[in-house]
Design a protein around this motif. Sequence first.
Motif, mmCIF file in Angstrom:
data_model
loop_
_atom_site.group_PDB
_atom_site.id
_atom_site.type_symbol
_atom_site.label_atom_id
_atom_site.label_comp_id
_atom_site.label_asym_id
_atom_site.label_seq_id
_atom_site.Cartn_x
_atom_site.Cartn_y
_atom_site.Cartn_z
ATOM 1 N N ARG A 397 22.806 51.053 27.693
ATOM 2 C CA ARG A 397 22.997 52.165 27.934
ATOM 3 C C ARG A 397 24.644 53.060 27.747
ATOM 4 O O ARG A 397 25.285 54.126 27.317
ATOM 5 C CB ARG A 397 22.396 52.977 28.603
ATOM 6 N N GLN A 398 25.472 52.466 28.367
ATOM 7 C CA GLN A 398 26.744 53.162 27.978
ATOM 8 C C GLN A 398 27.636 52.257 26.599
ATOM 9 O O GLN A 398 27.940 52.726 25.893
ATOM 10 C CB GLN A 398 27.941 51.911 29.502
ATOM 11 N N GLY A 399 27.290 52.097 26.023
ATOM 12 C CA GLY A 399 27.378 51.576 24.166
ATOM 13 C C GLY A 399 27.231 50.131 23.834
ATOM 14 O O GLY A 399 25.866 49.096 25.266
ATOM 15 N N THR A 400 27.998 48.936 23.125
ATOM 16 C CA THR A 400 27.503 47.789 22.657
ATOM 17 C C THR A 400 28.663 47.266 22.462
ATOM 18 O O THR A 400 29.849 47.450 22.422
ATOM 19 C CB THR A 400 26.769 48.294 21.066
ATOM 20 N N ILE A 401 28.351 45.622 23.010
ATOM 21 C CA ILE A 401 29.411 44.911 22.856
ATOM 22 C C ILE A 401 29.298 43.681 21.705
ATOM 23 O O ILE A 401 28.180 43.182 21.670
ATOM 24 C CB ILE A 401 29.280 44.158 24.391
ATOM 25 N N GLN A 402 29.833 43.407 21.245
ATOM 26 C CA GLN A 402 29.500 42.160 20.525
ATOM 27 C C GLN A 402 30.838 41.273 20.716
ATOM 28 O O GLN A 402 32.412 41.308 20.846
ATOM 29 C CB GLN A 402 29.774 41.972 18.450
ATOM 30 N N SER A 403 30.466 39.977 20.416
ATOM 31 C CA SER A 403 31.488 38.836 21.235
ATOM 32 C C SER A 403 31.986 38.260 19.872
ATOM 33 O O SER A 403 31.979 38.614 18.572
ATOM 34 C CB SER A 403 30.597 37.308 21.844
ATOM 35 N N SER A 404 33.103 37.302 19.570
ATOM 36 C CA SER A 404 33.611 37.110 18.875
ATOM 37 C C SER A 404 32.895 35.840 18.334
ATOM 38 O O SER A 404 31.611 35.473 19.280
ATOM 39 C CB SER A 404 34.922 36.388 18.583
ATOM 40 N N GLY A 405 32.339 35.235 16.829
ATOM 41 C CA GLY A 405 31.437 34.281 16.174
ATOM 42 C C GLY A 405 31.512 32.906 16.984
ATOM 43 O O GLY A 405 32.602 32.670 16.982
ATOM 44 N N ILE A 406 30.660 32.343 16.902
ATOM 45 C CA ILE A 406 30.766 30.841 17.182
ATOM 46 C C ILE A 406 30.286 30.162 15.519
ATOM 47 O O ILE A 406 29.087 30.585 15.831
ATOM 48 C CB ILE A 406 29.456 30.545 18.279
ATOM 49 N N ASN A 407 30.745 29.517 15.587
ATOM 50 C CA ASN A 407 29.943 28.550 14.221
ATOM 51 C C ASN A 407 28.964 27.195 15.100
ATOM 52 O O ASN A 407 30.242 25.906 15.546
ATOM 53 C CB ASN A 407 31.582 27.743 14.261
ATOM 54 N N PHE A 408 28.200 27.449 14.959
ATOM 55 C CA PHE A 408 26.929 26.663 15.873
ATOM 56 C C PHE A 408 26.923 25.192 14.819
ATOM 57 O O PHE A 408 26.326 24.595 15.763
ATOM 58 C CB PHE A 408 25.382 27.720 15.446
ATOM 59 N N ILE A 409 27.707 25.006 13.985
ATOM 60 C CA ILE A 409 26.997 23.849 13.377
ATOM 61 C C ILE A 409 28.601 23.413 14.307
ATOM 62 O O ILE A 409 27.862 21.621 14.702
ATOM 63 C CB ILE A 409 27.242 23.985 12.656
ATOM 64 N N GLN A 410 29.829 23.377 13.579
ATOM 65 C CA GLN A 410 31.057 23.064 14.380
ATOM 66 C C GLN A 410 31.117 22.811 15.987
ATOM 67 O O GLN A 410 31.684 22.188 16.338
ATOM 68 C CB GLN A 410 31.941 23.350 13.556
ATOM 69 N N ASP A 411 30.868 23.767 16.307
ATOM 70 C CA ASP A 411 30.680 23.868 17.537
ATOM 71 C C ASP A 411 29.613 23.988 18.004
ATOM 72 O O ASP A 411 29.198 25.038 19.049
ATOM 73 C CB ASP A 411 31.863 25.318 17.545
ATOM 74 N N LEU A 412 28.735 23.512 18.184
ATOM 75 C CA LEU A 412 27.395 22.907 18.767
ATOM 76 C C LEU A 412 27.422 23.313 20.203
ATOM 77 O O LEU A 412 26.176 24.045 21.192
ATOM 78 C CB LEU A 412 27.068 21.543 18.379
ATOM 79 N N PRO A 413 28.205 22.610 20.622
ATOM 80 C CA PRO A 413 27.979 22.592 22.202
ATOM 81 C C PRO A 413 27.783 23.976 23.417
ATOM 82 O O PRO A 413 27.740 25.049 24.127
ATOM 83 C CB PRO A 413 29.545 22.003 22.697
ATOM 84 N N ARG A 414 28.605 25.087 22.175
ATOM 85 C CA ARG A 414 28.811 26.694 22.600
ATOM 86 C C ARG A 414 27.506 26.929 22.408
ATOM 87 O O ARG A 414 26.654 27.883 23.295
ATOM 88 C CB ARG A 414 29.855 27.436 22.337
ATOM 89 N N PHE A 415 27.045 26.873 21.745
ATOM 90 C CA PHE A 415 25.590 27.354 21.215
ATOM 91 C C PHE A 415 24.579 26.840 22.041
ATOM 92 O O PHE A 415 23.503 27.579 22.643
ATOM 93 C CB PHE A 415 24.814 27.244 19.758
ATOM 94 N N ILE A 416 25.087 25.145 22.290
ATOM 95 C CA ILE A 416 23.875 25.095 23.637
ATOM 96 C C ILE A 416 23.879 25.518 24.766
ATOM 97 O O ILE A 416 22.987 25.438 25.664
ATOM 98 C CB ILE A 416 23.556 23.083 23.375
#
Length: 818
Positions: A397-416
């Motif tokens: 309710r304070q607002g919205t936050i978006q993270s920087s992107g993850i390339n979930f194919i090349q950087d699969l460990p971060r997605f997992i």
Amino acid sequence: MSPAGETGTSSTPPRANAPSHGASKIESTPNSRGASVVSENIDLVGVHVKEVRPWIQRDIEQSKQCKVDAMLQALLQRASCAPETKQPELLQKCLKAVLPVCNGEVSAGGIYSSGVETALKNYVSPGAENKFYGPFIEATNIALACIEDIKVDGMRAPAPSVNMICQQNDMPMYQTHQTVTSIRKPDVVILPLNGACAPFEDEKGGKKGKQKGKQKDEEKNDVKNDEKHDTKRKAHMVKNAMEKPPAPLPWTDALACIEFKRKTPGRTKGINPPPLLYTVTDYIPTKPEYLPVDHLKAEDPAPGPSQAPAQPASHTARPSSGLTAAQPSKGGSSSKRKAADTLQSAAKKSRIDSDEPDVTVQTGLYAAEMFAANLAVNNLINLIVVDDVMWIWYYDRQGTIQSSGINFIQDLPRFIVLLYALQRFKLEDWGRNKDFLPVQVEEKQCYEFKIKDAELGEVDLLLHTSHDERVTHYGLQGRATNVIPVTSEALAKKYPHIQDGMVAKIFWGEAGRTSEPKILDKVNEIAKVHPTVQGHIPELLWHHTFTSPTSAIREALGVPEPTMGSRVLYILVFRKLHPITKLHGKELFDVWRQCILCHLTLWKEGVYHRDVSPGNLMWYRKNGKLIGVLNDYDLSSLANVVGPRGNERTGTVPFMALDLLTAKAQRGEVKHLYRHDLESFMWVFAWIFLRYRQGVLLPRGLRPFDEWVILGAVACGKEKLFFLENAFDYQPTDLRTSESDINWSLWKLLVECFEALDTAAYNRRSRVRRIRLVQQRSTEGAVEQTNDEESVSDMDDLLGKFTGTMAWIKLSNPSLSQ
């Protein structure tokens, strides 16, 4: 607290096609609150899906940004054994721990992590957007199965009561908001396993309902080692997880939504297949690193005619099964719900829609549905996937936050690692408020709230969230006020004189403001010595402030100015009151007049209300007389408070004074004075008198001002000027044939009071011009303030122009009958 069926907002949204004499570009203000300002009450007059959407977009455009590693660290911290203790090493530990899964070296119950690579290779193949849901879901669910038994020091085990799974949707999901129904169509949802399986079991005629109690008992144990659990998960993963559900999923079960977009159908250029070996690497920024609004467009959210079930079936969606089991029925009652009217449905449109929402806005609309589906939700997470990049979106309710992107194919460990954290989330980590327990009372959805109290021992509240008189919120950020009929054994015992019932007001107040309970303490002190206030203020029976501010996550993420606009959750219980819109004739005038006199006294004594609207003027009956009540002080301020009084701009646009509906005022450069609130009382009076008959809202087309609700401040100001210049064109047609002397007196009062305001405004403008002429010729001496000070005599003089009109004098005569 706004009456159902009428406006309960604190501002209004922009509209793309405003009338020419009222058109205005949306002004950017330092205190803008986006969708919160339009949707305190979802059944606002004139508000449909397309009219709420611009405010959701405005919220999204104001989102903050953070690095994805900071987001992952914060989510891991939340899922750890010691969430209150900083553990900066968690991310690196988890990245290393999931590498065997990424490299196809793990198996679990006959599920092999090498399937993740196979699914991702299918994902990068050419095809339409909806052809990629299956490979993504398959990769996600295989990964979830394979990381379930991975142990990292300091991290919790997976949450058995949730048991998350990724499920294709791409089907309409419905939700009723008071008297209207929304239709949304998320591509993919994250659900509890039981919730994902339920519609498929229902289709087969399974005995899910009889097994529910048994399932709940099993969930209390360590079900991840149960053979039946493994079989059920594997069976659903293999067959149904990648299929559209045969019945609409309930929003109450949705833990997160995932929205997909391909930049170009069939595109493969730039989408590389998985590497041969994954290692832990530093984060590599994606292009774009953050996803701006209008970067891409989402698919049309509504189904085509061949996909959409018949509308009557939409309201037979099964009850939530994945998060809460049905509770034993309790005593009490709630009214039968009104038949739901549907919001403007895009299902009737072609698939090609030039006005379709951006993917970021579409996902924000899903978040609004998720906030509305459960009571007092703390926060939400959704995901946006464009080609091979994923962005995490966090909403509160304070607002919205978006993270920087993850390339979930090349950087699969971060997605997992993201999946690893989410898999360990309890319901409260997903944002559900653990203090409000869903229960069934006479087959109606309610919430139970119990808390220890120093005076009463324990306070029990039963919140009737299915009641016709509830007032709900629809939007992303802001106060998100819900007003719900409530029963309580403890409070009924303490206040035996309360016979009309009680309501609970649940809202997210700004931490930087003086709280409403403290303001009401001051108001009650004033009431003891001023008859114009005594009995004319709300009776606060009990209140509680939750102690988890929304700023905490922003501090963890390193968001600039994390405490600016920070919010905390309040629950206040009041004596039930009735809305002024239910009144007409002399009773309308009497209650309105009493509220004006109460407001004046409070202002003189240092309590500045600053949000006069129909929803804040209420009444109750005492000894056969109607007593007006000036209600809602959560946006009020005190004269003796030093320093900032919050970041939230106050006022409800259709009722704000013209001086406050200018670009200068919206920038915060015009001081809010008593005369502005007094003018608001007149706009409220015009609103009720011209839009209601005998306490009933006139049909669309027979009532004026609908457009005021959906305009920005500057545009609405121009519309209101147009009204003043053509006021006699708004004279009710039935007034000309009416034999009621009262109605003629009310019309005359409206005209005479607006004339008084116009004369006063003209005199002020003349004075300001004279002062400025003198200042331009003078090269020395102090500059005289022209517009930002008022004396008590100024207040009395302006109100005297009202009370001195012939209509006011006549209507104030006690002998005048209704």
